[in-house]
Structure formats: structure tokens, C-alpha cells
Scaffold this motif. Sequence first.
Motif, mmCIF file in Angstrom:
data_model
loop_
_atom_site.group_PDB
_atom_site.id
_atom_site.type_symbol
_atom_site.label_atom_id
_atom_site.label_comp_id
_atom_site.label_asym_id
_atom_site.label_seq_id
_atom_site.Cartn_x
_atom_site.Cartn_y
_atom_site.Cartn_z
ATOM 1 N N LEU A 100 -55.052 -3.158 -31.372
ATOM 2 C CA LEU A 100 -54.427 -4.764 -32.192
ATOM 3 C C LEU A 100 -54.712 -5.774 -30.859
ATOM 4 C CD1 LEU A 100 -51.489 -3.081 -33.687
ATOM 5 C CD2 LEU A 100 -53.766 -3.012 -34.796
ATOM 6 N N MET A 101 -54.609 -5.189 -29.809
ATOM 7 C CA MET A 101 -54.122 -6.092 -29.220
ATOM 8 C C MET A 101 -56.097 -6.799 -28.407
ATOM 9 S SD MET A 101 -51.843 -4.955 -25.859
ATOM 10 C CE MET A 101 -51.578 -6.226 -24.879
ATOM 11 N N VAL A 102 -56.234 -5.722 -28.347
ATOM 12 C CA VAL A 102 -58.616 -6.595 -28.489
ATOM 13 C C VAL A 102 -58.030 -7.610 -29.460
ATOM 14 C CG1 VAL A 102 -60.448 -5.741 -28.120
ATOM 15 C CG2 VAL A 102 -58.823 -4.558 -26.634
ATOM 16 N N ARG A 103 -58.461 -6.669 -30.613
ATOM 17 C CA ARG A 103 -59.230 -7.392 -32.006
ATOM 18 C C ARG A 103 -58.048 -8.852 -31.708
ATOM 19 N NH1 ARG A 103 -61.518 -5.936 -36.143
ATOM 20 N NH2 ARG A 103 -60.843 -7.547 -38.199
ATOM 21 N N ALA A 104 -57.478 -9.088 -31.508
ATOM 22 C CA ALA A 104 -56.500 -10.778 -31.523
ATOM 23 C C ALA A 104 -57.186 -11.148 -30.824
ATOM 24 C CB ALA A 104 -54.884 -10.225 -31.564
#
Length: 229
Positions: A104-108
Motif C-alpha cells: 500500500l505504501m509503495v502504490r501511494a
Amino acid sequence: MSGAEWTIVMLSLKVSIVAVLVTLPIAYGLAWLIARRRFPGRMLLDALVHLPLVIPPVVTGWLLLIVLGRNGAIGSWLFEQFGITFVFNWTGAAVAAGVMALPLMVRAMRLSIEAVDRRLVGAARTLGASPVRAFLTITLPLSLPGIAAGAMLGFARSLGEFGATITFAANIAGETRTLPLAIYTGLQVPGSESDVARLAVIAIVLSLGALLVSEWLVRRSQGARAHVL
């Protein structure tokens, strides 16, 4: 709230904050690599980063045991050389939470980096800026809202992590028993409905707050870009 419940809440906050802080630079580095570079295996790397989202969390915890457990490929070396162990320790819960929050962090962050106009970086390079300076003065500042949004999403995900944590770090009161594990434990005890309800409300409030802050940061970032354009 009882003293034991305060301990659970504070442990959950500690685990989630540490998980996000440790994962943040790794997530940003992966996001930048996927967003800005073209190389063989890029799609495979992207798939591996997002793998924890689609496989059962218990499998993630099992893989962590194989790699970082006391007898694991890396865990045995860490224990023998430095006395570091993650199993049955709150640090193991932070590792599990960080791994589950990473996608989720990478995607954002990736979306934020991709939204930075490459022409701005090119202009800076034309004016004599080094790649590092162009990154520090253009890409990084303009992607900060995405970094913050990713951190809040990671925090919310870490608060709710259960499967990988109980598999990798176990369910030990005062050590690895975070909010989800405490709620699960309470459900096994007859007559503890009120305790479970309190912990569930706290978990919902904390997670909802993190999601609202993340959404606000995303909207602010979009508004700032629209203003610039």
C-alpha cells in the motif's frame, strides 16, 4: 479502559509506528525504481512487492519464519552474530506489519512520483543540476504528499495486521498482542464481549483517522498540482 487494555493500545501504536518508519525508505526506494526506471524484471519486482496483498497473511508469516526465524536463513545469522531475534518479540510484530503494509505504501508513493512532471527534472538537469540534486529539489518535495499518504495507509494497515503477526511473532500478552490479536483472544473467552467491543471501537477510530488523513493528503496533493498547472 483497564491497564491491560492501555498496554495493548500502546503496543499497537508502537508496533505500527516502528513498522512505518522502518518500511518508509524501502517503500519509497521501490516506488521510485518502479516509477522511474525501465529494466528487465521490472514487472516481476512490481508483482513481488504487491504479493502480500493477494496471498494469505499466514503464508507471509510462514515465509518470514523461514527467512527471519531463529533457524531461518537470515534469522539464524542475526541471532548468532548480534543476538537479534524477532520471533516472540514485538519487533517481529513490527516486521510482519511492515511487510504487510509495504504494498500500500509503495502504490501511494509510486502514483505520487509518476505525477511529478519529468520535464521539470529535465529542465533542472539542463540548468546544471546533478541527478541527486534534481531528485532532492524537485522529485522528492513534489512527491511528499504521496509519501505522507502512503505512511498513513501503512499505519492503518499495520494497526489491523493479524495473520502474519500471529504466525511469525505469536500471540504473547504484553509483548506481541496487538489490537487485532487481543480482539481475537477476547472472542475466545466467554463473557468478554464488552472488552472486545471497546478494543474494536478503538481500532476502528484509529484506522479511520489514519485513512481520513491519508485521503486529505491525496486531495491536497491533487489540488496543489492543479494550481501549479
